[in-house]
Design a protein around this motif. Structure first.
Motif, PDB file in Angstrom:
ATOM      1  N   THR B 274      32.285  15.076 -33.387  1.00  0.00           N
ATOM      2  CA  THR B 274      31.740  13.607 -33.669  1.00  0.00           C
ATOM      3  C   THR B 274      32.796  12.754 -33.697  1.00  0.00           C
ATOM      4  OG1 THR B 274      30.101  14.624 -34.688  1.00  0.00           O
ATOM      5  CG2 THR B 274      29.856  12.421 -34.627  1.00  0.00           C
ATOM      6  N   TYR B 275      33.849  12.829 -34.273  1.00  0.00           N
ATOM      7  CA  TYR B 275      34.942  12.011 -34.455  1.00  0.00           C
ATOM      8  C   TYR B 275      35.701  11.844 -33.298  1.00  0.00           C
ATOM      9  CZ  TYR B 275      39.360  10.058 -36.137  1.00  0.00           C
ATOM     10  OH  TYR B 275      40.542   9.220 -36.056  1.00  0.00           O
ATOM     11  N   VAL B 278      33.856   9.774 -31.009  1.00  0.00           N
ATOM     12  CA  VAL B 278      33.610   8.266 -31.490  1.00  0.00           C
ATOM     13  C   VAL B 278      35.133   7.785 -30.915  1.00  0.00           C
ATOM     14  CG1 VAL B 278      34.116   6.645 -33.202  1.00  0.00           C
ATOM     15  CG2 VAL B 278      32.076   8.456 -33.221  1.00  0.00           C
ATOM     16  N   ILE B 279      36.081   8.308 -31.054  1.00  0.00           N
ATOM     17  CA  ILE B 279      37.355   7.752 -30.795  1.00  0.00           C
ATOM     18  C   ILE B 279      37.034   7.663 -29.133  1.00  0.00           C
ATOM     19  CG2 ILE B 279      39.743   8.124 -30.417  1.00  0.00           C
ATOM     20  CD1 ILE B 279      38.666   7.209 -33.237  1.00  0.00           C
TER      21      ILE B 279
END
Lengths: 335, 317
Positions: B274-275, B278-279
């Motif tokens: 997820t991270y 997002v980035i």
């Protein structure tokens, strides 16, 4: 042999008056509070230390926290060291190294003591703003929706359920990217910080709303609300003058209990690189990225920002707990 | 009871629908974002960008995009394709990552429950003793120390100081090598469990103390029951109810903590996915993985509510 049983004398009128008299309202005695709540007092002490450090940072032997080359890169904590040393930054410019480098320097020669103190400003500012926004908005929404009842109440309740189901840090991440950098600068709160405040406060909104809604429903049944209705007070007046003031204690408790969580979330987001602007001193950001690779060469890089963060959160945690026990002991174990 | 469970289960898809809508609006309505960010970083050719936007339907109005996404999900169970190269299926990535996250989460909750409950019980039985004071101090400290900090120290310091680290090798999945996998996974789980265990211990202590002074415990004592049976079958069982609530509530915090732990410990789980998404502004992937997180949370909450009735037969739905 048997003693004559004496019937207890009827209490005198003075004694009765004494027994049923309303005790005079006790003035708050700080010393007694300290003795009764030693943990809370210790927490308050820690909070005061952090707050004073943040507020009076410019007076506490700090330098510009973003300034490079205030000392040799990656030098350990020392007092009265290398006075008079210089760094030649350009052919015509030299920067004098600081004499006292209490917490050492970062890999690029920033002064860690200054960064930790100024980082406290960011943490406290964002933490307090977040909790204020979250608690106030949660309370207002709870008041309105509990009063509107019916479909509105149901819809808001389900919306809160949905938001609670999204892990807080992911919600904050998503909101942070969704809001982007379109927000205006507020006085004392840059656009990036404002974004953070909104993203993190979404985290506290649904929980606050749930607790507050329960409280509103409970208070609405109170007799004084009924009598206000009987004399024809408007809904708005009842909400504003009769119910809202009674929620104040709970609001304070929720605020003090959410504050450490808000500070931790800010630190986590800054640690992930999605917090404050690059270069701004922040405890979370100072533990991440660039300095992380140097932890083994400079233990102070790993220890001091984390210690400051833990100390602050610890202080708020134990202070919040004892505040809750003092203001509303029924809440123990519930929040 | 069965009716209640069925009603709750029926509500699950509706909640997911709502969550997906909220997330969709947050992610997609941001003007000029996805296509520009993704394509702009990879290629500067406007024609390629147009083709890209066409392929992913990024120029369609939002309701059409959402409708397509939803229809694909319902009809084929697919979360769409990733925007970032290699533009493979989101679902495949999710299925790859989910077991790792669930493993860490479960380990965390088990460790937290074991330590939290035993420390809490001990602290309540020996209340106001030195042991009690020490555990109370330690538990508040455990609640206050940010777990990402401990995780960081654990990852960096032993390796640098002693040249030893439990993370000297790559993450191996449970099916490949269970022992290596558990040896690796237990560390992030212990770090994450610290805060949960501390919270649990504090709550066990408070709620056991409350029950200790209740009438039926006095009755049990005056019947001449042994202290052990008073503690375990009267006090402990009745103090479990708030503890189960707390463990349920902590699922949210644990799922959030998993994100940080996976990033720091380098575990290819859902949080890291997820991270990274997002980035990289890979919105279909963000949407899909957060939906899975929410689904896990909703199911755990449901399980906790059902567990109540087992622990406390007085509760009926």
């Amino acid at each position: 042999m048997s003693q004559e049983a004496t019937a207890p004398a009827p209490p005198s009128e003075a004694a009765l008056a004494l027994e049923y008299a309303i005790p005079p309202r006790q003035r708050f005695n700080p010393l007694r509070w300290v003795r009764r709540e030693p943990f809370g007092a210790f927490g308050l002490l820690l909070i005061i230390i952090v707050a004073v450090g943040a507020a009076f940072a410019p007076l506490l032997f700090t330098t510009d926290p973003q300034q490079f080359g205030t000392g040799p890169p990656l030098s350990g904590p020392c007092l009265g060291c290398s006075s008079g040393d210089m760094e030649h930054r350009a052919w015509n410019e030299t920067v004098e190294w600081r004499e006292h480098r209490l917490f050492g320097t970062t890999p690029r020669g920033r002064d860690l003591w200054s960064r930790v103190l100024y980082g406290g400003r960011v943490s406290l500012k964002i933490g307090v703003a977040t909790v204020l926004v979250g608690t106030l908005a949660g309370t207002v929404i709870a008041l309105l929706s509990a009063y509107a009842g019916g479909v509105v109440d149901f819809a808001v309740g389900r919306l809160a359920d949905m938001i609670i189901a999204i892990p807080g840090i992911l919600l904050a991440l998503t909101l942070h990217t969704a809001i982007g950098s379109d927000l205006p600068d507020l006085p004392g709160l840059s656009s990036g910080e404002f974004t953070l405040v909104l993203a993190i406060s979404a985290f506290f909104l649904p929980g606050t709303y749930r607790i507050m809604r329960g409280m509103v429903l409970e208070l609405r049944e109170a007799q004084y609300v009924e009598s206000a209705q009987v004399v024809g007070a408007s809904n708005f007046r009842i909400m504003w003058r009769h119910i809202a003031p009674n929620m104040f204690g709970l609001m304070i408790v929720i605020t003090s209990i959410s504050l450490p969580a808000a500070i931790l979330t800010e630190a986590s987001l800054s640690f992930l690189g999605l917090g404050v602007e690059r270069g701004t001193p922040s405890w979370g950001a100072d533990l991440s990225g660039d300095s992380r690779q140097f932890f083994t060469q400079g233990w102070w890089l790993a220890i001091f920002p984390g210690l400051a963060l833990s100390m602050t959160v610890f202080g708020f945690n134990i202070f919040g707990d004892s505040l809750r026990d003092t203001l509303d002991p029924r809440l123990r174990g519930r929040i | 009871m069965t009716g209640y469970i069925i009603r709750r289960l029926i509500a699950v898809p509706f909640m997911l629908l709502g969550i997906s809508f909220i997330l969709f609006m947050l992610l997609y309505v941001r003007p000029g974002s996805a296509a520009f960010a993704v394509v702009g970083s990879v290629m500067t050719d406007p024609e390629a960008q147009a083709r890209f936007e066409e392929k992913f339907g990024l120029n369609d109005p939002w309701y059409e995009q959402y409708g397509t996404w939803l229809w694909n999900l319902v009809s084929t169970g697919s979360f769409g394709d990733r925007l970032t190269p290699p533009q493979d299926s989101v679902t495949g990535k999710l299925i790859e990552a989910l077991p790792n996250t669930i493993e860490i989460g479960l380990l965390t909750i088990v460790i937290a429950a074991i330590f939290g409950i035993s420390v809490g019980v001990l602290s309540a039985i020996r209340r106001n003793s030195v042991l009690d004071y020490i555990t109370r101090g330690v538990t508040i400290a455990g609640l206050s120390i940010p777990n990402f900090w401990i995780a960081l120290l654990l990852v960096t310091l032993p390796a640098g100081w002693w040249g030893w680290s439990p993370f000297a090798f790559e993450w191996t999945s449970f099916t490949q090598d269970p022992f290596r996998n558990l040896y690796y996974a237990v560390w992030p789980a212990m770090v994450l469990a610290l805060a949960s265990a501390a919270g649990t211990a504090r709550l066990v202590r408070t709620s056991m103390l409350e029950v200790f002074y209740s009438d039926y415990v006095r009755t049990a004592r005056s019947k001449g029951l042994r202290e052990r049976s008073v503690v375990w079958s009267h006090v402990f069982r009745n103090s479990l109810i708030p503890v189960i609530t707390l463990i349920g509530l902590q699922t949210g915090a644990v799922l959030g903590g998993v994100v940080l732990a996976e990033l720091i410990f380098g575990i290819p789980g859902l949080g890291r996915l997820t991270y990274d998404a997002v980035i990289a502004q890979d919105y279909p992937l963000v949407l899909g993985s957060i939906m899975i997180f929410s689904l896990v949370f909703i199911l755990v909450t449901l399980a906790v509510d059902i567990l109540y009735t087992v622990v406390d037969p007085r509760i009926r739905y």
